[in-house]
Scaffold this motif. Structure first.
Motif, PDB file in Angstrom:
ATOM      1  N   TYR A  37     -10.277  -6.310   2.011  1.00  0.00           N
ATOM      2  CA  TYR A  37     -10.070  -4.916   1.619  1.00  0.00           C
ATOM      3  C   TYR A  37     -11.177  -4.302   0.762  1.00  0.00           C
ATOM      4  CZ  TYR A  37      -5.494  -5.916   3.418  1.00  0.00           C
ATOM      5  OH  TYR A  37      -4.461  -6.283   4.243  1.00  0.00           O
ATOM      6  N   GLY A  38     -12.211  -5.054   0.451  1.00  0.00           N
ATOM      7  CA  GLY A  38     -13.264  -4.569  -0.429  1.00  0.00           C
ATOM      8  C   GLY A  38     -13.977  -3.313   0.060  1.00  0.00           C
ATOM      9  N   ARG A  39     -13.965  -3.058   1.368  1.00  0.00           N
ATOM     10  CA  ARG A  39     -14.643  -1.878   1.911  1.00  0.00           C
ATOM     11  C   ARG A  39     -13.686  -0.720   2.191  1.00  0.00           C
ATOM     12  NH1 ARG A  39     -18.672  -3.929   6.513  1.00  0.00           N
ATOM     13  NH2 ARG A  39     -20.477  -3.384   5.265  1.00  0.00           N
ATOM     14  N   THR A  40     -12.401  -0.907   1.889  1.00  0.00           N
ATOM     15  CA  THR A  40     -11.437   0.163   2.140  1.00  0.00           C
ATOM     16  C   THR A  40     -11.654   1.304   1.146  1.00  0.00           C
ATOM     17  OG1 THR A  40      -9.790  -0.926   0.743  1.00  0.00           O
ATOM     18  CG2 THR A  40      -9.677  -1.368   3.122  1.00  0.00           C
ATOM     19  N   PRO A  41     -11.196   2.501   1.500  1.00  0.00           N
ATOM     20  CA  PRO A  41     -11.479   3.664   0.660  1.00  0.00           C
ATOM     21  C   PRO A  41     -10.942   3.596  -0.768  1.00  0.00           C
ATOM     22  CG  PRO A  41     -10.606   4.348   2.790  1.00  0.00           C
ATOM     23  CD  PRO A  41     -10.515   2.866   2.735  1.00  0.00           C
ATOM     24  N   PHE A  42      -9.838   2.880  -0.987  1.00  0.00           N
ATOM     25  CA  PHE A  42      -9.221   2.915  -2.310  1.00  0.00           C
ATOM     26  C   PHE A  42      -9.218   1.570  -3.029  1.00  0.00           C
ATOM     27  CE2 PHE A  42      -7.639   6.548  -0.007  1.00  0.00           C
ATOM     28  CZ  PHE A  42      -7.822   7.553  -0.936  1.00  0.00           C
ATOM     29  N   GLU A  44     -11.607   0.038  -4.794  1.00  0.00           N
ATOM     30  CA  GLU A  44     -12.164   0.141  -6.153  1.00  0.00           C
ATOM     31  C   GLU A  44     -11.223   0.878  -7.103  1.00  0.00           C
ATOM     32  OE1 GLU A  44     -16.182   1.481  -6.442  1.00  0.00           O
ATOM     33  OE2 GLU A  44     -16.866   0.110  -4.873  1.00  0.00           O
ATOM     34  N   TYR A  45     -10.468   1.816  -6.575  1.00  0.00           N
ATOM     35  CA  TYR A  45      -9.529   2.583  -7.394  1.00  0.00           C
ATOM     36  C   TYR A  45      -8.394   1.692  -7.912  1.00  0.00           C
ATOM     37  CZ  TYR A  45      -6.185   6.223  -8.657  1.00  0.00           C
ATOM     38  OH  TYR A  45      -5.299   7.019  -9.324  1.00  0.00           O
ATOM     39  N   TYR A  46      -7.915   0.759  -7.084  1.00  0.00           N
ATOM     40  CA  TYR A  46      -6.760  -0.066  -7.449  1.00  0.00           C
ATOM     41  C   TYR A  46      -7.094  -1.495  -7.885  1.00  0.00           C
ATOM     42  CZ  TYR A  46      -3.817   3.509  -5.299  1.00  0.00           C
ATOM     43  OH  TYR A  46      -3.183   4.679  -4.990  1.00  0.00           O
ATOM     44  N   ALA A  47      -8.280  -1.978  -7.602  1.00  0.00           N
ATOM     45  CA  ALA A  47      -8.626  -3.392  -7.824  1.00  0.00           C
ATOM     46  C   ALA A  47      -8.378  -3.856  -9.254  1.00  0.00           C
ATOM     47  CB  ALA A  47     -10.073  -3.648  -7.428  1.00  0.00           C
ATOM     48  N   ASP A  48      -8.757  -3.051 -10.227  1.00  0.00           N
ATOM     49  CA  ASP A  48      -8.590  -3.465 -11.624  1.00  0.00           C
ATOM     50  C   ASP A  48      -7.120  -3.628 -12.020  1.00  0.00           C
ATOM     51  OD1 ASP A  48     -11.308  -3.548 -11.991  1.00  0.00           O
ATOM     52  OD2 ASP A  48     -11.432  -1.588 -12.969  1.00  0.00           O
ATOM     53  N   ASP A  49      -6.230  -2.928 -11.335  1.00  0.00           N
ATOM     54  CA  ASP A  49      -4.803  -3.058 -11.630  1.00  0.00           C
ATOM     55  C   ASP A  49      -4.195  -4.311 -11.001  1.00  0.00           C
ATOM     56  OD1 ASP A  49      -4.837  -0.671 -13.055  1.00  0.00           O
ATOM     57  OD2 ASP A  49      -4.309   0.520 -11.293  1.00  0.00           O
ATOM     58  N   ARG A  73       4.653  -1.462  -6.671  1.00  0.00           N
ATOM     59  CA  ARG A  73       5.573  -0.381  -7.030  1.00  0.00           C
ATOM     60  C   ARG A  73       4.845   0.741  -7.780  1.00  0.00           C
ATOM     61  NH1 ARG A  73      11.270  -1.635  -6.814  1.00  0.00           N
ATOM     62  NH2 ARG A  73      11.560  -3.750  -6.049  1.00  0.00           N
ATOM     63  N   ASN A  74       3.961   0.375  -8.697  1.00  0.00           N
ATOM     64  CA  ASN A  74       3.194   1.389  -9.425  1.00  0.00           C
ATOM     65  C   ASN A  74       2.295   2.185  -8.484  1.00  0.00           C
ATOM     66  OD1 ASN A  74       4.302   0.781 -11.924  1.00  0.00           O
ATOM     67  ND2 ASN A  74       2.647  -0.605 -12.489  1.00  0.00           N
ATOM     68  N   ALA A  75       1.615   1.494  -7.588  1.00  0.00           N
ATOM     69  CA  ALA A  75       0.702   2.165  -6.655  1.00  0.00           C
ATOM     70  C   ALA A  75       1.463   3.096  -5.714  1.00  0.00           C
ATOM     71  CB  ALA A  75      -0.081   1.132  -5.847  1.00  0.00           C
ATOM     72  N   LEU A  76       2.695   2.724  -5.378  1.00  0.00           N
ATOM     73  CA  LEU A  76       3.497   3.535  -4.456  1.00  0.00           C
ATOM     74  C   LEU A  76       4.417   4.520  -5.178  1.00  0.00           C
ATOM     75  CD1 LEU A  76       4.399   0.703  -1.944  1.00  0.00           C
ATOM     76  CD2 LEU A  76       2.808   2.605  -1.550  1.00  0.00           C
ATOM     77  N   THR A 111      -3.536  -1.986  13.690  1.00  0.00           N
ATOM     78  CA  THR A 111      -2.742  -3.213  13.631  1.00  0.00           C
ATOM     79  C   THR A 111      -1.489  -2.940  12.805  1.00  0.00           C
ATOM     80  OG1 THR A 111      -4.778  -4.523  13.688  1.00  0.00           O
ATOM     81  CG2 THR A 111      -2.759  -5.660  13.009  1.00  0.00           C
ATOM     82  N   PRO A 112      -0.331  -2.848  13.453  1.00  0.00           N
ATOM     83  CA  PRO A 112       0.906  -2.602  12.697  1.00  0.00           C
ATOM     84  C   PRO A 112       1.373  -3.865  11.981  1.00  0.00           C
ATOM     85  CG  PRO A 112       1.404  -2.867  15.012  1.00  0.00           C
ATOM     86  CD  PRO A 112      -0.099  -2.924  14.881  1.00  0.00           C
ATOM     87  N   GLY A 113       2.220  -3.665  10.981  1.00  0.00           N
ATOM     88  CA  GLY A 113       2.873  -4.795  10.328  1.00  0.00           C
ATOM     89  C   GLY A 113       2.011  -5.585   9.362  1.00  0.00           C
ATOM     90  N   LEU A 114       0.921  -5.011   8.896  1.00  0.00           N
ATOM     91  CA  LEU A 114       0.120  -5.725   7.908  1.00  0.00           C
ATOM     92  C   LEU A 114       0.783  -5.613   6.543  1.00  0.00           C
ATOM     93  CD1 LEU A 114      -3.486  -4.719   9.040  1.00  0.00           C
ATOM     94  CD2 LEU A 114      -2.273  -6.863   9.450  1.00  0.00           C
ATOM     95  N   SER A 115       0.153  -6.101   5.527  1.00  0.00           N
ATOM     96  CA  SER A 115       0.749  -6.107   4.194  1.00  0.00           C
ATOM     97  C   SER A 115       0.755  -4.727   3.554  1.00  0.00           C
ATOM     98  CB  SER A 115      -0.014  -7.074   3.280  1.00  0.00           C
ATOM     99  OG  SER A 115      -1.254  -6.505   2.916  1.00  0.00           O
ATOM    100  N   VAL A 116       1.557  -4.602   2.522  1.00  0.00           N
ATOM    101  CA  VAL A 116       1.599  -3.350   1.771  1.00  0.00           C
ATOM    102  C   VAL A 116       0.253  -3.106   1.094  1.00  0.00           C
ATOM    103  CG1 VAL A 116       2.540  -4.328  -0.360  1.00  0.00           C
ATOM    104  CG2 VAL A 116       3.029  -1.953   0.220  1.00  0.00           C
ATOM    105  N   LEU A 117      -0.488  -4.160   0.804  1.00  0.00           N
ATOM    106  CA  LEU A 117      -1.828  -3.989   0.238  1.00  0.00           C
ATOM    107  C   LEU A 117      -2.732  -3.243   1.212  1.00  0.00           C
ATOM    108  CD1 LEU A 117      -2.511  -7.431  -1.494  1.00  0.00           C
ATOM    109  CD2 LEU A 117      -1.708  -5.298  -2.530  1.00  0.00           C
ATOM    110  N   ASP A 118      -2.579  -3.523   2.505  1.00  0.00           N
ATOM    111  CA  ASP A 118      -3.362  -2.820   3.507  1.00  0.00           C
ATOM    112  C   ASP A 118      -3.089  -1.322   3.428  1.00  0.00           C
ATOM    113  OD1 ASP A 118      -5.047  -3.099   6.089  1.00  0.00           O
ATOM    114  OD2 ASP A 118      -3.365  -1.805   6.674  1.00  0.00           O
ATOM    115  N   LEU A 119      -1.823  -0.964   3.339  1.00  0.00           N
ATOM    116  CA  LEU A 119      -1.440   0.444   3.235  1.00  0.00           C
ATOM    117  C   LEU A 119      -2.000   1.074   1.958  1.00  0.00           C
ATOM    118  CD1 LEU A 119       0.228   2.886   4.190  1.00  0.00           C
ATOM    119  CD2 LEU A 119       2.176   1.887   2.973  1.00  0.00           C
ATOM    120  N   ILE A 120      -1.835   0.398   0.830  1.00  0.00           N
ATOM    121  CA  ILE A 120      -2.290   0.932  -0.458  1.00  0.00           C
ATOM    122  C   ILE A 120      -3.799   1.101  -0.490  1.00  0.00           C
ATOM    123  CG2 ILE A 120      -2.505   0.408  -2.926  1.00  0.00           C
ATOM    124  CD1 ILE A 120       0.328  -0.942  -2.654  1.00  0.00           C
ATOM    125  N   PHE A 121      -4.547   0.071  -0.087  1.00  0.00           N
ATOM    126  CA  PHE A 121      -6.007   0.134  -0.166  1.00  0.00           C
ATOM    127  C   PHE A 121      -6.622   1.093   0.851  1.00  0.00           C
ATOM    128  CE2 PHE A 121      -5.928  -4.352  -2.068  1.00  0.00           C
ATOM    129  CZ  PHE A 121      -5.953  -3.852  -3.352  1.00  0.00           C
TER     130      PHE A 121
END
Length: 136
Positions: A37-42, A44-49, A73-76, A111-121
């Motif tokens: 996920y390092g190249r996903t748009p968000f 860097e925004y969420y990594a520190d959390d 939960r915080n991210a969502l 790709t459906p059904g990936l992790s919630v991290l995929d959605l968040i990042f």
């Protein structure tokens, strides 16, 4: 992730399962998350959390799960008391496949059904809207 072997598996409660400090598992796990996920748009925004969950400072499996759950939960924007299961026999409803931006979709397709991290990042602040659209 390595766990410390309890003296008796059959009587060990989940809350008593300890994460082993042997090896560098947290570094390996964080490396896998960064690689995916390092190249996903968000990212860097969420990594520190999210990173403190993989710092090696967490002693138990329950603490690790709770740290990752809190991050998601915080991210969502989900209140911890909003989504709970009534008992051990409860199941979550089947979610609909809703396409959202994925960084590698142009190369591999959505790709459906990936992790919630995929959605968040990938979706950042719009992730709760996508999650809501997935609900039956």
């Amino acid at each position: 992730m390595p766990l410390e072997k309890p003296t008796e598996w059959h009587s060990t409660r989940v809350c008593d399962v300890k994460v082993s400090s042997h090896g560098d598992w947290w570094h390996v796990h964080w490396g896998a998350i960064f690689s995916a996920y390092g190249r996903t748009p968000f990212f860097e925004y969420y990594a520190d959390d999210l990173m403190p969950a993989f710092s090696g400072d967490i002693d138990s499996l329950v603490e690790l799960d709770a740290a990752i759950d809190r991050f998601c939960r915080n991210a969502l924007g989900i209140n911890p008391r909003e989504v709970t299961l009534d008992d051990a026999t409860s199941t979550l409803p089947q979610m609909r496949d809703v396409e959202y931006y994925q960084i590698w979709a142009s190369r591999y397709g959505f790709t459906p059904g990936l992790s919630v991290l995929d959605l968040i990042f990938n979706m950042g602040p719009e992730a709760p809207l996508v999650l809501k659209a997935m609900q039956p």
